[in-house]
Write a protein that holds these residues in place. Structure first.
Motif, PDB file in Angstrom:
ATOM      1  N   VAL A  25      40.899 -38.884  28.854  1.00  0.00           N
ATOM      2  CA  VAL A  25      40.315 -40.169  28.468  1.00  0.00           C
ATOM      3  C   VAL A  25      39.515 -39.955  27.179  1.00  0.00           C
ATOM      4  N   TRP A  26      39.714 -40.832  26.229  1.00  0.00           N
ATOM      5  CA  TRP A  26      39.000 -40.790  24.948  1.00  0.00           C
ATOM      6  C   TRP A  26      37.611 -41.389  25.134  1.00  0.00           C
ATOM      7  N   VAL A  27      36.631 -40.824  24.477  1.00  0.00           N
ATOM      8  CA  VAL A  27      35.288 -41.403  24.510  1.00  0.00           C
ATOM      9  C   VAL A  27      34.847 -41.714  23.084  1.00  0.00           C
ATOM     10  N   ASP A  28      34.431 -42.951  22.877  1.00  0.00           N
ATOM     11  CA  ASP A  28      33.823 -43.318  21.602  1.00  0.00           C
ATOM     12  C   ASP A  28      32.318 -43.097  21.781  1.00  0.00           C
ATOM     13  N   TYR A  29      31.794 -42.057  21.142  1.00  0.00           N
ATOM     14  CA  TYR A  29      30.407 -41.678  21.423  1.00  0.00           C
ATOM     15  C   TYR A  29      29.396 -42.703  20.919  1.00  0.00           C
ATOM     16  N   ALA A  30      29.802 -43.544  19.952  1.00  0.00           N
ATOM     17  CA  ALA A  30      28.860 -44.534  19.429  1.00  0.00           C
ATOM     18  C   ALA A  30      28.681 -45.678  20.425  1.00  0.00           C
ATOM     19  N   THR A  31      29.763 -46.037  21.123  1.00  0.00           N
ATOM     20  CA  THR A  31      29.683 -47.200  22.024  1.00  0.00           C
ATOM     21  C   THR A  31      29.843 -46.816  23.494  1.00  0.00           C
ATOM     22  N   GLN A  32      30.225 -45.575  23.741  1.00  0.00           N
ATOM     23  CA  GLN A  32      30.537 -45.096  25.092  1.00  0.00           C
ATOM     24  C   GLN A  32      31.757 -45.804  25.700  1.00  0.00           C
ATOM     25  N   GLU A  33      32.573 -46.397  24.822  1.00  0.00           N
ATOM     26  CA  GLU A  33      33.824 -46.971  25.326  1.00  0.00           C
ATOM     27  C   GLU A  33      34.760 -45.832  25.738  1.00  0.00           C
ATOM     28  N   ARG A  34      35.478 -46.021  26.794  1.00  0.00           N
ATOM     29  CA  ARG A  34      36.479 -45.059  27.241  1.00  0.00           C
ATOM     30  C   ARG A  34      37.871 -45.680  27.095  1.00  0.00           C
ATOM     31  N   ILE A  35      38.854 -44.874  26.647  1.00  0.00           N
ATOM     32  CA  ILE A  35      40.242 -45.344  26.562  1.00  0.00           C
ATOM     33  C   ILE A  35      41.133 -44.264  27.178  1.00  0.00           C
ATOM     34  N   ILE A  36      41.915 -44.653  28.146  1.00  0.00           N
ATOM     35  CA  ILE A  36      42.837 -43.671  28.732  1.00  0.00           C
ATOM     36  C   ILE A  36      43.883 -43.307  27.678  1.00  0.00           C
ATOM     37  N   LYS A  37      44.046 -42.018  27.462  1.00  0.00           N
ATOM     38  CA  LYS A  37      45.035 -41.562  26.472  1.00  0.00           C
ATOM     39  C   LYS A  37      46.440 -41.634  27.083  1.00  0.00           C
ATOM     40  N   ASP A  38      47.446 -41.571  26.233  1.00  0.00           N
ATOM     41  CA  ASP A  38      48.827 -41.570  26.748  1.00  0.00           C
ATOM     42  C   ASP A  38      49.007 -40.441  27.766  1.00  0.00           C
ATOM     43  N   SER A  39      48.409 -39.286  27.477  1.00  0.00           N
ATOM     44  CA  SER A  39      48.543 -38.144  28.399  1.00  0.00           C
ATOM     45  C   SER A  39      47.948 -38.490  29.767  1.00  0.00           C
ATOM     46  N   GLY A  40      46.917 -39.307  29.768  1.00  0.00           N
ATOM     47  CA  GLY A  40      46.293 -39.721  31.027  1.00  0.00           C
ATOM     48  C   GLY A  40      47.239 -40.611  31.829  1.00  0.00           C
ATOM     49  N   TYR A  41      47.898 -41.562  31.129  1.00  0.00           N
ATOM     50  CA  TYR A  41      48.872 -42.418  31.830  1.00  0.00           C
ATOM     51  C   TYR A  41      50.034 -41.579  32.361  1.00  0.00           C
TER      52      TYR A  41
END
Ligand code: FCB
Length: 440
Positions: free
Chosen positions: A415-431
């Motif tokens: 899962v990707w983390v945007d450290y400025a906003t703490q948004e998380r995005i599941i990466k393709d590898s995660g799916y």
């Protein structure tokens, strides 16, 4: 491709200092990593774990992410300074409460909790008192283990004592790349012995307070490959294997330190007291293996003109950590252990990769990470087919996080983390991981 059994456990791993943030919430004390990261020049860009992934506040939605990834087990670590903020006083109930709630919610989500008691965040107060160079730190660890076992042992079955004693000793007390940043060979050897002693004493203590506990040590291993078939290179590889791997596995599985490495260090074994090796080698329920890369070892005194051609490809692709990608090393080291020891059930407790992921319109297309994981899962399956009692595999890591002296520059997550906003995005590898687990 070989397959793994139906009851094989697929998980993800993290560590407290790398994800939690909230360094003084609920009475948490200072750890050696707080002190180290706040010392100028110790980490890349001066990064610290002060915020990290704010998991301390976002743990519930992080568990939801795990559910989306189809995770069956979660290896996390408990922050010792949340439980004993100053090393040794009454346990901090608020600190224990955090892990209590985490465990409950994991169980509710159908995810098996698999905590590690020590993933490098020693209370600074204990370091001020000598840290791992001192024997009493092993006893302090045992007390901490017993207290945590009392609180969580009714719900947690799988436990890990110490994460990677090699890193604790070598990086913490010899190279100084990790906290506490000391640089002394004698101290590092004492630290190695005391972390192993802590494992043994901690296991005893945990068995008292949590009788159902299944307990293991987590070692970080490298598959050591000789530079060539030259006898001196082969000899150098054997020594490197002992220094890196068996120094930490022989004591727990054979009750002794490897001889060749001991001679190499000219070690007087001064920290070893009568009875220690029995404590350290008490039967454990599982062995955790963290695998990332190989090590090529050669004897510097051999002239290149006299050296036969390399045994294996010498130009392997590397990750952003600079580590060579060598999946067959996972199979080979597991099979070597199978030959050399009477192994308890084995888990790959960490394996994963950092690449330079790029976010594109809210997605992370990390085909390289998927390929890495696929090849390493295949290597694990081969070891299993060859007879290694491999029970599970934890991917490092659930999400991008604070990578020690490298700060936030290395992204290991599914899962990707945007450290400025703490948004998380599941990466393709995660799916991909989620669909793999679903169909397994
Ligand atoms: C291991 C550590 C873990 C993480 C990975 C990349 O040595 O246990 O915390 O940093 O490396």
């Amino acid at each position: 491709m070989q397959t793994l059994p139906d009851d094989f456990v697929w998980g993800v791993a993290t560590a407290a200092y790398q994800i939690e943030g909230a360094p003084s919430a609920n009475g948490r004390g200072e750890s050696i990593w707080d002190r180290f990261a706040h010392t100028p020049g110790k980490t890349r860009n001066g990064d610290t774990g002060d915020a990290a992934c704010e998991h301390f506040y976002r743990w519930e939605s992080d568990i939801e992410l795990m559910q989306q990834l189809g995770v069956q087990a979660y290896r996390f670590s408990i922050a010792w300074p949340r439980i004993f903020p100053h090393g040794s006083e009454n346990p901090n109930l608020a600190g224990l409460g955090f892990y209590d709630r985490l465990v409950d919610k994991l169980l509710e989500a159908g995810i098996t909790p698999s905590p590690t008691l020590y993933h490098w965040d020693l209370p600074q107060a204990l370091e001020d008192d000598g840290g791992w160079v001192q024997r009493r730190t092993a006893y302090a660890f045992a007390h901490y283990a017993e207290v945590v076992g009392e609180r969580l042992g009714d719900r947690v079955q799988q436990w890990w004592t110490i994460n990677e004693p090699w890193c604790v000793a070598e990086l913490g007390y010899f190279s100084g790349d990790h906290a506490p940043g000391r640089r002394n060979r004698k101290d590092a050897l004492a630290a190695a012995h005391h972390t192993l002693l802590a494992h043994g004493l901690g296991m005893e203590a945990l068995r008292r307070s949590a009788p159902a506990a299944q307990i293991g040590l987590v070692t970080n291993v490298e598959c050591v490959v000789p530079r060539s078939a030259h006898p001196a290179d082969i000899e150098a590889a054997e020594l490197a294997h002992q220094l890196r791997n068996t120094w930490y596995v022989d004591p727990v599985l054979k009750g002794e330190y490897p001889e060749r490495a001991s001679e190499h260090y000219q070690w007087d074994a001064q920290p070893v007291r009568p009875g220690d090796m029995e404590i350290i080698s008490a039967p454990m329920d599982s062995l955790g293996v963290n695998y990332y890369s190989r090590q090529v070892a050669g004897d510097e005194r051999v002239d290149d003109a006299d050296r036969p051609p390399p045994l294996v490809n010498a130009n392997l692709p590397r990750t952003t950590m600079g580590w060579e990608i060598y999946p067959e090393g996972l199979r080979d080291i597991l099979m070597r252990f199978q030959q050399d020891y009477e192994l308890p059930p084995v888990y790959v407790t960490e394996s994963g990769v950092a690449f330079a992921d790029v976010e594109q319109d809210g997605a992370i297309h990390d085909a390289d990470r998927r390929a890495y994981l696929e090849s390493h899962f295949a290597a694990a399956a081969e070891a299993h087919a060859a007879g290694v009692d491999l029970r599970g595999y934890f991917v490092w890591s659930l999400m991008d996080n604070f990578e020690w002296q490298h700060g936030y520059s290395q992204r290991f997550g599914l899962v990707w983390v945007d450290y400025a906003t703490q948004e998380r995005i599941i990466k393709d590898s995660g799916y991909w991981f989620a669909s793999m687990v679903k169909s397994s």
